[in-house]
Write a protein that holds these residues in place. Sequence first.
Motif, PDB file in Angstrom:
ATOM      1  N   MET A   1       9.177  13.757   9.567  1.00  0.00           N
ATOM      2  CA  MET A   1       8.930  12.354   9.226  1.00  0.00           C
ATOM      3  C   MET A   1       8.367  12.333   7.818  1.00  0.00           C
ATOM      4  O   MET A   1       7.920  13.353   7.302  1.00  0.00           O
ATOM      5  CB  MET A   1       7.950  11.737  10.216  1.00  0.00           C
ATOM      6  CG  MET A   1       6.605  12.465  10.302  1.00  0.00           C
ATOM      7  SD  MET A   1       5.454  11.615  11.415  1.00  0.00           S
ATOM      8  CE  MET A   1       6.045  12.155  12.995  1.00  0.00           C
ATOM      9  N   PRO A   2       8.398  11.156   7.160  1.00  0.00           N
ATOM     10  CA  PRO A   2       7.832  11.084   5.811  1.00  0.00           C
ATOM     11  C   PRO A   2       6.386  11.597   5.807  1.00  0.00           C
ATOM     12  O   PRO A   2       5.624  11.323   6.740  1.00  0.00           O
ATOM     13  CB  PRO A   2       7.891   9.588   5.489  1.00  0.00           C
ATOM     14  CG  PRO A   2       9.015   9.055   6.322  1.00  0.00           C
ATOM     15  CD  PRO A   2       8.961   9.859   7.594  1.00  0.00           C
ATOM     16  N   GLY A   3       6.046  12.336   4.759  1.00  0.00           N
ATOM     17  CA  GLY A   3       4.725  12.953   4.687  1.00  0.00           C
ATOM     18  C   GLY A   3       3.578  11.974   4.864  1.00  0.00           C
ATOM     19  O   GLY A   3       2.593  12.280   5.537  1.00  0.00           O
ATOM     20  N   PHE A   4       3.700  10.783   4.295  1.00  0.00           N
ATOM     21  CA  PHE A   4       2.562   9.855   4.364  1.00  0.00           C
ATOM     22  C   PHE A   4       2.350   9.317   5.774  1.00  0.00           C
ATOM     23  O   PHE A   4       1.292   8.769   6.077  1.00  0.00           O
ATOM     24  CB  PHE A   4       2.700   8.701   3.337  1.00  0.00           C
ATOM     25  CG  PHE A   4       3.752   7.684   3.672  1.00  0.00           C
ATOM     26  CD1 PHE A   4       5.094   7.917   3.399  1.00  0.00           C
ATOM     27  CD2 PHE A   4       3.400   6.470   4.251  1.00  0.00           C
ATOM     28  CE1 PHE A   4       6.061   6.971   3.702  1.00  0.00           C
ATOM     29  CE2 PHE A   4       4.361   5.517   4.562  1.00  0.00           C
ATOM     30  CZ  PHE A   4       5.697   5.772   4.289  1.00  0.00           C
ATOM     31  N   LEU A   5       3.368   9.454   6.657  1.00  0.00           N
ATOM     32  CA  LEU A   5       3.245   8.997   8.041  1.00  0.00           C
ATOM     33  C   LEU A   5       2.919  10.131   9.008  1.00  0.00           C
ATOM     34  O   LEU A   5       2.828   9.917  10.214  1.00  0.00           O
ATOM     35  CB  LEU A   5       4.554   8.323   8.478  1.00  0.00           C
ATOM     36  CG  LEU A   5       4.940   7.053   7.711  1.00  0.00           C
ATOM     37  CD1 LEU A   5       6.319   6.565   8.155  1.00  0.00           C
ATOM     38  CD2 LEU A   5       3.892   5.958   7.914  1.00  0.00           C
TER      39      LEU A   5
ATOM     40  N   GLN B   1      -0.454   0.072  10.312  1.00  0.00           N
ATOM     41  CA  GLN B   1       0.286   1.322  10.108  1.00  0.00           C
ATOM     42  C   GLN B   1       0.017   2.302  11.258  1.00  0.00           C
ATOM     43  O   GLN B   1       0.918   3.033  11.683  1.00  0.00           O
ATOM     44  CB  GLN B   1      -0.090   1.941   8.759  1.00  0.00           C
ATOM     45  CG  GLN B   1       0.717   3.190   8.436  1.00  0.00           C
ATOM     46  CD  GLN B   1       0.619   3.583   6.964  1.00  0.00           C
ATOM     47  OE1 GLN B   1       0.675   2.740   6.071  1.00  0.00           O
ATOM     48  NE2 GLN B   1       0.486   4.869   6.708  1.00  0.00           N
TER      49      GLN B   1
ATOM     50  N   GLN C   1      -3.951   4.697   4.060  1.00  0.00           N
ATOM     51  CA  GLN C   1      -3.661   3.325   3.682  1.00  0.00           C
ATOM     52  C   GLN C   1      -2.882   2.635   4.816  1.00  0.00           C
ATOM     53  O   GLN C   1      -2.555   3.254   5.814  1.00  0.00           O
ATOM     54  CB  GLN C   1      -2.856   3.305   2.372  1.00  0.00           C
ATOM     55  CG  GLN C   1      -3.641   3.884   1.196  1.00  0.00           C
ATOM     56  CD  GLN C   1      -2.933   3.723  -0.151  1.00  0.00           C
ATOM     57  OE1 GLN C   1      -2.663   2.619  -0.582  1.00  0.00           O
ATOM     58  NE2 GLN C   1      -2.638   4.827  -0.808  1.00  0.00           N
TER      59      GLN C   1
ATOM     60  N   PHE D   1       5.652  -3.010   8.289  1.00  0.00           N
ATOM     61  CA  PHE D   1       5.016  -2.694   7.010  1.00  0.00           C
ATOM     62  C   PHE D   1       5.946  -1.911   6.100  1.00  0.00           C
ATOM     63  O   PHE D   1       5.699  -1.818   4.901  1.00  0.00           O
ATOM     64  CB  PHE D   1       3.680  -1.951   7.211  1.00  0.00           C
ATOM     65  CG  PHE D   1       3.794  -0.530   7.688  1.00  0.00           C
ATOM     66  CD1 PHE D   1       4.009  -0.241   9.017  1.00  0.00           C
ATOM     67  CD2 PHE D   1       3.674   0.522   6.790  1.00  0.00           C
ATOM     68  CE1 PHE D   1       4.111   1.070   9.458  1.00  0.00           C
ATOM     69  CE2 PHE D   1       3.779   1.840   7.219  1.00  0.00           C
ATOM     70  CZ  PHE D   1       4.000   2.112   8.561  1.00  0.00           C
TER      71      PHE D   1
ATOM     72  N   MET E   1       4.812   7.321  16.620  1.00  0.00           N
ATOM     73  CA  MET E   1       5.699   8.237  15.892  1.00  0.00           C
ATOM     74  C   MET E   1       5.311   9.691  16.170  1.00  0.00           C
ATOM     75  O   MET E   1       6.174  10.556  16.295  1.00  0.00           O
ATOM     76  CB  MET E   1       5.597   7.999  14.382  1.00  0.00           C
ATOM     77  CG  MET E   1       6.398   6.804  13.871  1.00  0.00           C
ATOM     78  SD  MET E   1       6.044   6.538  12.096  1.00  0.00           S
ATOM     79  CE  MET E   1       7.098   5.117  11.767  1.00  0.00           C
TER      80      MET E   1
ATOM     81  N   GLN F   1       0.845  -1.189   0.000  1.00  0.00           N
ATOM     82  CA  GLN F   1       0.000   0.000   0.000  1.00  0.00           C
ATOM     83  C   GLN F   1       0.890   1.253   0.000  1.00  0.00           C
ATOM     84  O   GLN F   1       2.102   1.163   0.065  1.00  0.00           O
ATOM     85  CB  GLN F   1      -0.924  -0.024   1.225  1.00  0.00           C
ATOM     86  CG  GLN F   1      -1.898  -1.198   1.200  1.00  0.00           C
ATOM     87  CD  GLN F   1      -2.949  -1.139   2.305  1.00  0.00           C
ATOM     88  OE1 GLN F   1      -3.741  -0.217   2.366  1.00  0.00           O
ATOM     89  NE2 GLN F   1      -2.960  -2.151   3.164  1.00  0.00           N
TER      90      GLN F   1
ATOM     91  N   SER G   1       2.152   2.079  14.348  1.00  0.00           N
ATOM     92  CA  SER G   1       3.407   2.846  14.300  1.00  0.00           C
ATOM     93  C   SER G   1       3.165   4.349  14.259  1.00  0.00           C
ATOM     94  O   SER G   1       3.881   5.111  14.905  1.00  0.00           O
ATOM     95  CB  SER G   1       4.217   2.437  13.064  1.00  0.00           C
ATOM     96  OG  SER G   1       4.656   1.099  13.173  1.00  0.00           O
TER      97      SER G   1
ATOM     98  N   ARG H   1      15.772  12.757   3.808  1.00  0.00           N
ATOM     99  CA  ARG H   1      15.421  12.538   5.210  1.00  0.00           C
ATOM    100  C   ARG H   1      16.078  11.264   5.754  1.00  0.00           C
ATOM    101  O   ARG H   1      16.345  11.140   6.945  1.00  0.00           O
ATOM    102  CB  ARG H   1      13.898  12.396   5.300  1.00  0.00           C
ATOM    103  CG  ARG H   1      13.297  12.697   6.639  1.00  0.00           C
ATOM    104  CD  ARG H   1      11.826  12.272   6.683  1.00  0.00           C
ATOM    105  NE  ARG H   1      11.046  12.734   5.546  1.00  0.00           N
ATOM    106  CZ  ARG H   1      10.534  13.950   5.440  1.00  0.00           C
ATOM    107  NH1 ARG H   1      10.734  14.826   6.399  1.00  0.00           N
ATOM    108  NH2 ARG H   1       9.839  14.289   4.368  1.00  0.00           N
TER     109      ARG H   1
ATOM    110  N   GLU I   1      12.207  13.177   0.339  1.00  0.00           N
ATOM    111  CA  GLU I   1      11.938  11.954   1.108  1.00  0.00           C
ATOM    112  C   GLU I   1      13.219  11.145   1.267  1.00  0.00           C
ATOM    113  O   GLU I   1      13.483  10.584   2.330  1.00  0.00           O
ATOM    114  CB  GLU I   1      10.852  11.111   0.427  1.00  0.00           C
ATOM    115  CG  GLU I   1       9.516  11.818   0.209  1.00  0.00           C
ATOM    116  CD  GLU I   1       8.887  12.373   1.478  1.00  0.00           C
ATOM    117  OE1 GLU I   1       9.180  11.852   2.567  1.00  0.00           O
ATOM    118  OE2 GLU I   1       8.111  13.351   1.376  1.00  0.00           O
TER     119      GLU I   1
END
Lengths: 379, 379
Positions: free
Chosen positions: B232-236, B89, B84, A235, B96, A84, B92, A124, A121
């Motif tokens: 942190m990564p944008g998606f997280l 996810q 997602q 994940f 985080m 995902q 975590s 980082r 990304e």
Amino acid sequence: MISDMKTLSALHPNQLNFSGGPGVLPEVVLRQLQESIIAVPEVGLSILGISHRSDWFASVVNELKDNIRRLMGLSDEYHVLFLQGGATQQFSMVPMSLLAGKTQPADYLHTGYWSGKSLPEARREGPIRVAWSGESDGFRRLPDEHDLELSEDAPYLHYISNETVEGLQFHQVMGLDGVPRVCDMSSDFLSRPFDFDRFSVIYAHAQKNIGPSGVTVVLVKDEILHEAPTDMPGFLNYRTQIEANSIYNTPPVFAIYSVLLVSRWLRDEIGGLEAMDCINTAKADLLYREIDRNPEFYRATVSSCNRSKMNVSFRLSSVELERDFLSAARAGGFSGLDGHRSVGGIRASLYNGMQIQAVENLVDFMQDFQSHRTKNRAA
Amino acid sequence: MISDMKTLSALHPNQLNFSGGPGVLPEVVLRQLQESIIAVPEVGLSILGISHRSDWFASVVNELKDNIRRLMGLSDEYHVLFLQGGATQQFSMVPMSLLAGKTQPADYLHTGYWSGKSLPEARREGPIRVAWSGESDGFRRLPDEHDLELSEDAPYLHYISNETVEGLQFHQVMGLDGVPRVCDMSSDFLSRPFDFDRFSVIYAHAQKNIGPSGVTVVLVKDEILHEAPTDMPGFLNYRTQIEANSIYNTPPVFAIYSVLLVSRWLRDEIGGLEAMDCINTAKADLLYREIDRNPEFYRATVSSCNRSKMNVSFRLSSVELERDFLSAARAGGFSGLDGHRSVGGIRASLYNGMQIQAVENLVDFMQDFQSHRTKNRAA
């Protein structure tokens, strides 16, 4: 103006969807998916209610892995994962696994909007070096081998095979053979044969050529993970996902099943990637020829040797004329022709699922639009 | 044996799917989804090919946020996200954002299989303390307020409202009012009214009560993010996702649209969470009553005051008899009744989409199975 244009051949609006993504899927796949919402034939249950731990779903995953490896001519040295989070998640997962703790920077190519997104990304997670950037040039061309000064000590080279926004596509493999290649193939995945075995990691979200949004295919050559760290969330850890055969936690069952159906269509109906490339080349040639025939009216935006067969970008002479073009196109049943919000203009995306008839219709429309505009101006 | 059993009322196999997840969806929603595979009525295009940047999809996201807030009685202090990666996810993402850099440990309740999975993911990100564990007791009951020694200085308390594997459900809000509550409601989300505004973070993957796998709903109270790190990564990163209105990168369009249709069904056909709870309670009561009526034959596995209305777990007197029960159930058209692979036994999941007729059929089947077995033994 539209009223006296040629009548278009009868295609479903889905077939005239030139969107940059999510893209059009083959009609036969849509019909199978429609059936599966109530009952997958071999199971008798809705695809939305079948357990991801069932034997049937294990066979879906295994057949799909096999189909993808065979289509691409890859051995089982390559793990095939269905994850995902899109390509965006891979922008982070790649350096988390391959760059953490490294002192030598990885080489990145900055060839357009999406490779630009990959840079922060990666930074980082570890050291990177932008080995080439087309930014100052407005991303109108791609580098060739001679433009690049690549490092032989880089942990890997990362680039994007097809820049969806600008309509730029690499037609050859880049990089040094001693340095692992990592490639985002999201927008031209399974659209052509290629020397896939020269790459160590290939990833592609599904929503261009192979399925709906919600799943990302990742091919990872086993050897590249030997030094990867293990202390990360499961994940985000390729090894954990490999050991779980992509079912570390509940996977996007419907999206994975959709990709299976597309892979069968590619294998059985189309006949593999060479045949697919032949169709894709014909579609792109048709459209570029129309653009080139009218350089005063339609203007191609990128260098001719880097043109994408997936995303054809062009402009008209003014923003007003582009607005009229898009509005007339919508009235004619076409959708998704607007350029990406970051660059404007026109973009016709010709993913695997698009039939050549749709491109013929578009070319007819472009000729009619031009002829009416030219007549009106002359009058 | 099956042949002389009562004839079951005619339900589609989807309606006799008692799987722990992905679970059964309402039939009216399946019909709408089936239509949308070819064309969403108000758009005219396949749901699989509609741009996530379209006005229509923005209206889907906004209506769904609104429907969820209204169903739960929450104000817009709560952000609603569609992400997602599943609950895994979130195991975590929560630490985080809420635990990084903290010295005081967060309190975690270890009440079953899934809360057990949350512990190592949290420990990776910061200090936690297991404030209660039912492990030594085989997860047969949940703690009540008096069992817990919670810390007033904890950054948050994390627990799971319904343990899907064991069939344990909290029927009251746990924790101290001065400590933010974070709750995984994956397997009882939108199944009942609750004091949702006493929680700071609520998350739930879709594939039990509200949609297919591939999307996770996260409710986050704005104030809890004030001190969250940003590197942190944008998606997280919850903030990044909030600012992007859940479209930071291409979201799982089909899964989100499915959840929208289920939210409309809950609002318009069912009439809200009180009405839903009323139906869910009736279904669970019917099944527990049958189990309790036959304590020699069917044995409930958890303490009666912690019984789940979503997942009803029970055992028979031997593994062989359980195997016969499951095989006869399959022959009778029921599916998904196997207990989770970690515990065995029988589990009937009664999510929102399951009709009471299906539970009546199951009870009929259980009575028939028992009476045949008892007769056979007597003979």
